[in-house]
Design a protein around this motif. Structure first.
Motif, PDB file in Angstrom:
ATOM      1  N   VAL A   8      64.034  32.461  35.225  1.00  0.00           N
ATOM      2  CA  VAL A   8      63.419  33.621  35.864  1.00  0.00           C
ATOM      3  C   VAL A   8      63.530  34.767  34.876  1.00  0.00           C
ATOM      4  CG1 VAL A   8      63.555  35.243  37.785  1.00  0.00           C
ATOM      5  CG2 VAL A   8      63.930  32.807  38.189  1.00  0.00           C
ATOM      6  N   GLU A   9      62.388  35.182  34.363  1.00  0.00           N
ATOM      7  CA  GLU A   9      62.372  36.202  33.316  1.00  0.00           C
ATOM      8  C   GLU A   9      61.652  37.476  33.719  1.00  0.00           C
ATOM      9  OE1 GLU A   9      60.601  33.852  30.236  1.00  0.00           O
ATOM     10  OE2 GLU A   9      62.540  33.047  29.619  1.00  0.00           O
ATOM     11  N   ASN A  10      61.074  37.498  34.920  1.00  0.00           N
ATOM     12  CA  ASN A  10      60.378  38.695  35.359  1.00  0.00           C
ATOM     13  C   ASN A  10      60.337  38.740  36.890  1.00  0.00           C
ATOM     14  OD1 ASN A  10      58.000  37.202  36.280  1.00  0.00           O
ATOM     15  ND2 ASN A  10      57.513  36.967  34.110  1.00  0.00           N
ATOM     16  N   PHE A  11      59.864  39.854  37.414  1.00  0.00           N
ATOM     17  CA  PHE A  11      59.865  40.055  38.854  1.00  0.00           C
ATOM     18  C   PHE A  11      58.954  39.065  39.575  1.00  0.00           C
ATOM     19  CE2 PHE A  11      58.445  42.464  42.687  1.00  0.00           C
ATOM     20  CZ  PHE A  11      59.653  42.402  43.367  1.00  0.00           C
ATOM     21  N   GLU A  12      57.831  38.740  38.997  1.00  0.00           N
ATOM     22  CA  GLU A  12      56.904  37.789  39.632  1.00  0.00           C
ATOM     23  C   GLU A  12      57.566  36.421  39.813  1.00  0.00           C
ATOM     24  OE1 GLU A  12      53.976  38.495  41.048  1.00  0.00           O
ATOM     25  OE2 GLU A  12      54.457  40.557  40.514  1.00  0.00           O
ATOM     26  N   GLN A  13      58.298  35.963  38.809  1.00  0.00           N
ATOM     27  CA  GLN A  13      59.007  34.689  38.908  1.00  0.00           C
ATOM     28  C   GLN A  13      60.127  34.789  39.944  1.00  0.00           C
ATOM     29  OE1 GLN A  13      60.003  34.361  34.765  1.00  0.00           O
ATOM     30  NE2 GLN A  13      58.351  32.883  34.386  1.00  0.00           N
ATOM     31  N   ALA A  14      60.804  35.917  39.985  1.00  0.00           N
ATOM     32  CA  ALA A  14      61.874  36.112  40.966  1.00  0.00           C
ATOM     33  C   ALA A  14      61.311  36.075  42.379  1.00  0.00           C
ATOM     34  CB  ALA A  14      62.593  37.428  40.709  1.00  0.00           C
ATOM     35  N   LYS A  15      60.176  36.733  42.597  1.00  0.00           N
ATOM     36  CA  LYS A  15      59.552  36.739  43.924  1.00  0.00           C
ATOM     37  C   LYS A  15      59.091  35.347  44.338  1.00  0.00           C
ATOM     38  CE  LYS A  15      56.188  39.585  43.756  1.00  0.00           C
ATOM     39  NZ  LYS A  15      55.094  40.516  43.974  1.00  0.00           N
ATOM     40  N   ALA A  16      58.765  34.500  43.352  1.00  0.00           N
ATOM     41  CA  ALA A  16      58.280  33.148  43.640  1.00  0.00           C
ATOM     42  C   ALA A  16      59.414  32.156  43.898  1.00  0.00           C
ATOM     43  CB  ALA A  16      57.417  32.657  42.483  1.00  0.00           C
ATOM     44  N   SER A  17      60.661  32.605  43.797  1.00  0.00           N
ATOM     45  CA  SER A  17      61.789  31.698  44.020  1.00  0.00           C
ATOM     46  C   SER A  17      61.861  31.277  45.484  1.00  0.00           C
ATOM     47  CB  SER A  17      63.098  32.343  43.569  1.00  0.00           C
ATOM     48  OG  SER A  17      63.411  33.451  44.376  1.00  0.00           O
ATOM     49  N   ASP A  18      62.578  30.205  45.727  1.00  0.00           N
ATOM     50  CA  ASP A  18      62.675  29.609  47.060  1.00  0.00           C
ATOM     51  C   ASP A  18      63.658  30.412  47.922  1.00  0.00           C
ATOM     52  OD1 ASP A  18      63.076  27.991  49.305  1.00  0.00           O
ATOM     53  OD2 ASP A  18      63.021  26.135  48.135  1.00  0.00           O
ATOM     54  N   GLN A  19      63.137  31.312  48.741  1.00  0.00           N
ATOM     55  CA  GLN A  19      63.961  32.181  49.590  1.00  0.00           C
ATOM     56  C   GLN A  19      64.675  31.390  50.693  1.00  0.00           C
ATOM     57  OE1 GLN A  19      64.366  35.583  48.955  1.00  0.00           O
ATOM     58  NE2 GLN A  19      63.283  35.021  47.089  1.00  0.00           N
ATOM     59  N   LYS A  20      64.022  30.365  51.228  1.00  0.00           N
ATOM     60  CA  LYS A  20      64.652  29.547  52.279  1.00  0.00           C
ATOM     61  C   LYS A  20      65.868  28.802  51.722  1.00  0.00           C
ATOM     62  CE  LYS A  20      60.576  28.960  55.109  1.00  0.00           C
ATOM     63  NZ  LYS A  20      59.615  28.022  55.674  1.00  0.00           N
ATOM     64  N   ARG A  21      65.747  28.343  50.502  1.00  0.00           N
ATOM     65  CA  ARG A  21      66.878  27.653  49.868  1.00  0.00           C
ATOM     66  C   ARG A  21      68.029  28.624  49.615  1.00  0.00           C
ATOM     67  NH1 ARG A  21      66.325  23.690  44.672  1.00  0.00           N
ATOM     68  NH2 ARG A  21      68.163  22.460  45.150  1.00  0.00           N
ATOM     69  N   PHE A  22      67.695  29.845  49.169  1.00  0.00           N
ATOM     70  CA  PHE A  22      68.742  30.845  48.965  1.00  0.00           C
ATOM     71  C   PHE A  22      69.447  31.142  50.288  1.00  0.00           C
ATOM     72  CE2 PHE A  22      70.550  35.035  49.147  1.00  0.00           C
ATOM     73  CZ  PHE A  22      71.361  35.038  48.034  1.00  0.00           C
ATOM     74  N   LYS A  23      68.693  31.246  51.370  1.00  0.00           N
ATOM     75  CA  LYS A  23      69.283  31.529  52.684  1.00  0.00           C
ATOM     76  C   LYS A  23      70.282  30.442  53.072  1.00  0.00           C
ATOM     77  CE  LYS A  23      68.019  32.505  57.466  1.00  0.00           C
ATOM     78  NZ  LYS A  23      66.925  32.677  58.421  1.00  0.00           N
ATOM     79  N   LYS A  24      69.943  29.186  52.837  1.00  0.00           N
ATOM     80  CA  LYS A  24      70.871  28.083  53.117  1.00  0.00           C
ATOM     81  C   LYS A  24      72.117  28.190  52.236  1.00  0.00           C
ATOM     82  CE  LYS A  24      67.315  24.852  54.610  1.00  0.00           C
ATOM     83  NZ  LYS A  24      66.609  23.605  54.286  1.00  0.00           N
ATOM     84  N   TYR A  25      71.902  28.522  50.952  1.00  0.00           N
ATOM     85  CA  TYR A  25      73.018  28.692  50.024  1.00  0.00           C
ATOM     86  C   TYR A  25      73.928  29.826  50.501  1.00  0.00           C
ATOM     87  CZ  TYR A  25      75.493  29.966  45.758  1.00  0.00           C
ATOM     88  OH  TYR A  25      76.471  30.279  44.850  1.00  0.00           O
ATOM     89  N   PHE A  26      73.317  30.961  50.841  1.00  0.00           N
ATOM     90  CA  PHE A  26      74.064  32.125  51.308  1.00  0.00           C
ATOM     91  C   PHE A  26      74.940  31.764  52.512  1.00  0.00           C
ATOM     92  CE2 PHE A  26      74.295  35.561  54.442  1.00  0.00           C
ATOM     93  CZ  PHE A  26      75.032  36.495  53.746  1.00  0.00           C
ATOM     94  N   HIS A  27      74.371  31.094  53.503  1.00  0.00           N
ATOM     95  CA  HIS A  27      75.128  30.767  54.713  1.00  0.00           C
ATOM     96  C   HIS A  27      76.213  29.729  54.442  1.00  0.00           C
ATOM     97  CE1 HIS A  27      73.269  33.316  57.677  1.00  0.00           C
ATOM     98  NE2 HIS A  27      72.110  33.097  57.065  1.00  0.00           N
ATOM     99  N   SER A  28      75.969  28.827  53.524  1.00  0.00           N
ATOM    100  CA  SER A  28      77.016  27.874  53.146  1.00  0.00           C
ATOM    101  C   SER A  28      78.190  28.599  52.508  1.00  0.00           C
ATOM    102  CB  SER A  28      76.461  26.824  52.186  1.00  0.00           C
ATOM    103  OG  SER A  28      77.479  25.941  51.784  1.00  0.00           O
ATOM    104  N   MET A  29      77.902  29.540  51.619  1.00  0.00           N
ATOM    105  CA  MET A  29      78.974  30.320  50.994  1.00  0.00           C
ATOM    106  C   MET A  29      79.729  31.121  52.055  1.00  0.00           C
ATOM    107  SD  MET A  29      79.028  29.694  47.708  1.00  0.00           S
ATOM    108  CE  MET A  29      79.668  31.079  46.763  1.00  0.00           C
ATOM    109  N   LEU A  30      78.991  31.752  52.948  1.00  0.00           N
ATOM    110  CA  LEU A  30      79.598  32.547  54.017  1.00  0.00           C
ATOM    111  C   LEU A  30      80.500  31.683  54.902  1.00  0.00           C
ATOM    112  CD1 LEU A  30      79.451  35.493  55.006  1.00  0.00           C
ATOM    113  CD2 LEU A  30      77.614  34.782  56.537  1.00  0.00           C
ATOM    114  N   ASP A  31      80.023  30.490  55.246  1.00  0.00           N
ATOM    115  CA  ASP A  31      80.817  29.573  56.067  1.00  0.00           C
ATOM    116  C   ASP A  31      82.119  29.170  55.394  1.00  0.00           C
ATOM    117  OD1 ASP A  31      78.842  29.648  58.012  1.00  0.00           O
ATOM    118  OD2 ASP A  31      77.971  27.702  57.450  1.00  0.00           O
TER     119      ASP A  31
END
Length: 69
Positions: A8-31
């Protein structure tokens, strides 16, 4: 952390990342007791109050979270 094919080298690539996957990652870390920013667009910070024990716990939680995806 961006879940994206390739670097990920720019904002467009960052916006195209998998947000649903990040959400699962976030909740796993939180748990697992690791509180990270709730958005991949925010920075993680460490401080002098963090020690080897916290780093080891975070690394283990990170590995577990990735495995759960």
């Amino acid at each position: 952390i961006f879940f994206h094919e390739g670097p990920v080298e720019n904002f467009e690539q960052a916006k195209a990342s998998d947000q649903k996957r990040f959400k699962k990652y976030f909740h796993s870390m939180l748990d697992q007791g690791i509180f990270i920013p709730p958005s991949p667009f925010e920075a993680w910070f460490i401080s002098t109050v963090h020690h080897e024990e916290e780093f080891a716990k975070t690394i283990t939680a990170h590995e577990n979270a990735l495995e759960s995806l």
